[in-house]
Motif scaffolding. Structure first.
Motif, short mmCIF file in Angstrom:
data_model
loop_
_atom_site.label_atom_id
_atom_site.label_comp_id
_atom_site.label_asym_id
_atom_site.label_seq_id
_atom_site.Cartn_x
_atom_site.Cartn_y
_atom_site.Cartn_z
N VAL A 470 0.84 -1.20 0.00
CA VAL A 470 0.00 0.00 0.00
C VAL A 470 0.87 1.25 0.00
O VAL A 470 0.68 2.16 -0.81
N LEU A 471 1.84 1.29 0.91
CA LEU A 471 2.66 2.49 1.06
C LEU A 471 3.54 2.74 -0.16
O LEU A 471 3.84 3.89 -0.49
N ALA A 472 3.96 1.68 -0.84
CA ALA A 472 4.78 1.85 -2.03
C ALA A 472 4.04 2.68 -3.08
O ALA A 472 4.61 3.57 -3.71
N THR A 473 2.74 2.38 -3.25
CA THR A 473 1.94 3.14 -4.20
C THR A 473 1.64 4.53 -3.67
O THR A 473 1.73 5.53 -4.40
N VAL A 474 1.25 4.63 -2.39
CA VAL A 474 0.86 5.92 -1.80
C VAL A 474 1.98 6.95 -1.93
O VAL A 474 1.76 8.07 -2.41
N PHE A 475 3.19 6.58 -1.54
CA PHE A 475 4.27 7.57 -1.54
C PHE A 475 4.74 7.90 -2.95
O PHE A 475 5.23 9.02 -3.20
N ARG A 476 4.60 6.99 -3.87
CA ARG A 476 4.91 7.32 -5.27
C ARG A 476 3.90 8.34 -5.80
O ARG A 476 4.27 9.26 -6.52
N VAL A 477 2.63 8.18 -5.43
CA VAL A 477 1.61 9.15 -5.84
C VAL A 477 1.89 10.51 -5.19
O VAL A 477 1.87 11.55 -5.86
N PHE A 478 2.16 10.51 -3.89
CA PHE A 478 2.43 11.77 -3.19
C PHE A 478 3.65 12.46 -3.79
O PHE A 478 3.66 13.69 -3.96
N SER A 479 4.68 11.70 -4.10
CA SER A 479 5.89 12.29 -4.68
C SER A 479 5.60 12.92 -6.04
O SER A 479 6.06 14.02 -6.35
N GLU A 519 -9.99 2.89 -9.55
CA GLU A 519 -10.42 3.25 -10.90
C GLU A 519 -9.46 2.81 -12.00
O GLU A 519 -9.71 3.05 -13.18
N ASP A 520 -8.34 2.20 -11.62
CA ASP A 520 -7.34 1.77 -12.61
C ASP A 520 -6.88 2.93 -13.50
O ASP A 520 -6.68 2.78 -14.71
N GLN A 521 -6.76 4.11 -12.90
CA GLN A 521 -6.30 5.29 -13.64
C GLN A 521 -5.19 6.00 -12.86
O GLN A 521 -5.19 7.21 -12.70
N CYS A 522 -4.27 5.25 -12.36
CA CYS A 522 -3.25 5.78 -11.47
C CYS A 522 -2.31 6.75 -12.20
O CYS A 522 -1.94 6.51 -13.36
N VAL A 523 -1.94 7.84 -11.50
CA VAL A 523 -1.01 8.80 -12.10
C VAL A 523 0.41 8.25 -12.15
O VAL A 523 1.29 8.83 -12.79
N VAL A 524 0.65 7.17 -11.43
CA VAL A 524 1.94 6.48 -11.50
C VAL A 524 1.64 5.01 -11.77
O VAL A 524 0.51 4.54 -11.61
N GLU A 525 2.65 4.28 -12.16
CA GLU A 525 2.47 2.85 -12.32
C GLU A 525 2.40 2.21 -10.95
O GLU A 525 3.35 2.34 -10.15
N PRO A 526 1.30 1.55 -10.59
CA PRO A 526 1.19 0.97 -9.25
C PRO A 526 2.34 0.03 -8.96
O PRO A 526 2.83 -0.67 -9.85
N PHE A 527 2.75 0.00 -7.71
CA PHE A 527 3.87 -0.84 -7.31
C PHE A 527 3.53 -2.32 -7.46
O PHE A 527 2.48 -2.78 -7.04
N LYS A 528 4.44 -3.05 -8.09
CA LYS A 528 4.31 -4.50 -8.20
C LYS A 528 5.68 -5.12 -7.95
O LYS A 528 6.67 -4.64 -8.47
N LYS A 529 5.69 -6.17 -7.16
CA LYS A 529 6.95 -6.83 -6.87
C LYS A 529 7.43 -7.58 -8.09
O LYS A 529 6.71 -8.41 -8.63
N SER A 530 8.64 -7.30 -8.52
CA SER A 530 9.21 -8.01 -9.65
C SER A 530 9.99 -9.21 -9.14
O SER A 530 10.22 -9.37 -7.94
N GLU A 531 10.38 -10.05 -10.04
CA GLU A 531 11.07 -11.29 -9.65
C GLU A 531 12.37 -11.01 -8.93
O GLU A 531 12.78 -11.73 -8.03
N ASP A 532 13.05 -9.91 -9.32
CA ASP A 532 14.33 -9.61 -8.66
C ASP A 532 14.15 -8.58 -7.54
O ASP A 532 15.11 -7.98 -7.06
N ASN A 533 12.85 -8.38 -7.14
CA ASN A 533 12.50 -7.48 -6.04
C ASN A 533 12.87 -6.03 -6.31
O ASN A 533 12.92 -5.21 -5.39
N ALA A 534 13.10 -5.71 -7.57
CA ALA A 534 13.40 -4.32 -7.91
C ALA A 534 12.10 -3.56 -8.12
O ALA A 534 11.16 -4.07 -8.70
N SER A 535 12.06 -2.33 -7.65
CA SER A 535 10.86 -1.52 -7.80
C SER A 535 10.80 -0.98 -9.22
O SER A 535 11.82 -0.64 -9.82
#
Length: 542
Positions: A470-479, A519-535
């Motif tokens: 949750v916070l990964a997406t929230v702070f990316r949006v705030f930033s 709404e699936d209209q995020c101003v940033v790409e929502p955070f998703k864990k990648s295989e190598d844990n890179a954001s």
């Protein structure tokens, strides 16, 4: 015609009334036109195989199917002031209740608020009385006109007139002594509910639904003497159960919401929204199947529709989530209304009286939710206080001294974050500014205090076990939107994450977070864990 309820029987003043006819399932043609407009039908069914009653029943309560043996579903229903604003709405709600009965439900209690804005009008009348003017003309007109529309008998009119005369006498007393105490204020505002239930009960009887008006203290709503914000006594459960054991279950008890009696028999109020608490207390004490809270929205929404036009209904929430939503500003349920229902494990359904075919929101015990965020709510007009210790005082001594000062001045805190030598906390706009200034003076000898106004609390009702996502997406949006978080709180509750922002940034923050989570209209790409844990990189939506 008037009805009198006793254990196991119903006595009517006219012997020609057939009690059983009020509870016979009628064909759709006999349903009230105002109510029928809101019914839904399955267009694929033919006239021969359709079951309008069954369809309606399932539409009203999709998670609870009446038993095949014909046992009725016992419910408590609560209607707020906007649902009872005038004669048209009284008639509509009365027919809605009748339709519920025809659909297989048995309303053991119908809890009513005052009609429309009557409570606000009574509060204003109290202020005018302090200025030397007594006027209840508008309140009289609303209730008298409603009686005229329905052609109520003199017995009902006389009851309502007597209550309004008593109200006017109280206002004259306030005018003479130039004082409006909390005890007098509670009595003053109670007249709205007392008039409302008598009007509703009379209308139900007119349309063939046996009903009796009850003041809440007559059915066990007993409180302490904290006028203006009274709490239910521990004995209220047994008192409610005992009262309803003496009321015929096929008689609708129309009960005043919001008010009660203290041990001295004085009228108290449960605070704004206390009608919800009245309904849940009755439903839990009587072990009913469901508590229905009828509002003017389609259940609990994902955010405030006045701020977020695309807010969507939430089908299910837990008791804990509903409580947090209420506390942090969602105008759906009283902050403590969930406690009786949670204790008694009675589901609460929030419904729209203007759109009864909508499913609404069911509040109950839930397993782990399958969603990341349930809703976004907020509280505006709060103050942020930063307290920094200036002495070599250990964490225990510092925090104990700080909260001792807050307790002394009766200041309650919304959100808090602390360390060994500093505390940040928020105070809502209801807190007395004189008391806040007094606390600041008491803290001054051992701490630097900074008070920031025009702040807001933004709260996510979320799965805290997945807070990192949750916070990964929230702070990316705030930033991306240049929104600065001045304080954050997580952990005290297992279902909320709160942020303190400048009030001017609130709407932008809520709108953008709602687009991301609902709404699936995020101003940033929502955070998703990648295989190598890179954001993933910060990407703005086109």
């Amino acid at each position: 015609m008037r009805f009198y309820a006793f254990a196991g029987c119903l006595l009517a003043s006219a012997t020609s009334f057939d009690v059983s006819s009020a509870f016979v399932v009628q064909t759709p043609k006999t349903w009230a036109p105002a109510f029928r407009r809101h019914m839904t039908a399955d267009s694929e069914n033919t006239a021969e195989d359709s079951d309008p009653v069954g369809d309606f029943k399932n539409g009203m309560n999709p998670n609870r199917i009446p038993s095949e043996n014909g046992k009725k579903i016992d419910v408590a229903m609560k209607f707020g002031g906007s649902s009872l604003a005038n004669a048209d709405r009284i008639d509509y709600v009365a027919n809605l209740i009748k339709g519920q009965i025809e659909a297989g439900y048995r309303p053991r209690a119908v809890v009513c608020s005052a009609m429309g804005k009557t409570t606000n009008s009574l509060l204003a009348a109290g202020d005018f009385a302090l200025e030397g003017r007594v006027c209840v003309d508008a309140i009289r007109t609303l209730h008298s006109n409603t009686c005229d529309v329905f052609g109520y008998p003199n017995s009902t009119r006389n009851e309502i007139e007597a209550l309004l005369d008593e109200c006017e006498s109280l206002l004259n007393g306030i005018k003479l002594i130039q004082e409006l105490s909390p005890k007098s204020l509670d009595q003053l505002v109670s007249y709205g509910e007392q008039c409302s239930v008598r009007i509703m009960a009379a209308r139900l009887n007119q349309i063939g639904v046996p009903a009796q008006a009850f003041d809440s203290w007559d059915v066990g709503i007993l409180t302490n003497s904290n006028f203006g914000d009274a709490k239910l006594l521990p004995t209220h459960e047994s008192a409610i159960k005992n009262a309803f054991s003496r009321i015929d279950p096929d008689v609708v008890a129309v009960v005043t919401g919001f008010i009660g009696h203290d041990p001295n028999g004085k009228i108290t109020t449960l605070g704004r929204g206390g009608s919800d608490l009245t309904a849940t207390a009755i439903g839990a004490a009587c072990g009913l199947d469901e508590i229905q809270v009828w509002k003017d929205v389609d259940g609990i929404l994902s955010s405030d529709p006045r701020m977020v036009p695309n807010a969507v209904p939430v089908k299910t929430v837990s008791y804990e989530e509903a409580s947090e939503l209420a506390y942090f500003g969602a105008q759906v349920l009283h902050p403590i209304a969930m406690q009786p229902a949670m204790k008694g494990n009675v589901p609460v359904r929030v419904k729209n009286s203007y759109n009864p075919s909508a499913e609404g929101t069911v509040i109950s015990h839930m397993d782990k939710p399958d969603r990341l965020v349930t809703a976004i709510t907020c509280k505006r007009g709060v103050k942020l206080m930063d307290i920094q210790s200036t002495q070599m005082m250990g964490a225990y001594g510092f925090l104990a001294t700080v909260f001792g000062d807050f307790e002394k001045h009766r200041l309650s805190v919304d959100v808090l974050a602390s360390s060994e030598v500093s505390v940040s906390l928020t105070l809502d706009k209801k807190q007395d500014m004189n008391q806040i200034n007094a606390v600041c003076k008491e803290l001054a000898p051992y701490a630097d205090v900074t008070l920031k106004e025009e702040r807001a609390i933004l709260t996510l009702i979320a799965d805290v076990e997945r807070s990192s996502d949750v916070l990964a997406t929230v702070f990316r949006v705030f930033s991306s939107q240049d929104i600065r978080v001045e304080m954050m709180s997580q952990g005290a509750s297992k279902v909320n994450i709160s942020f303190v922002l400048k009030d001017k940034c609130l709407e932008d923050a809520v709108l953008n977070l709602h687009k991301c989570f609902f709404e699936d209209q995020c101003v940033v790409e929502p955070f998703k864990k990648s295989e190598d844990n890179a954001s993933p990189p910060l990407i703005r939506a086109p």
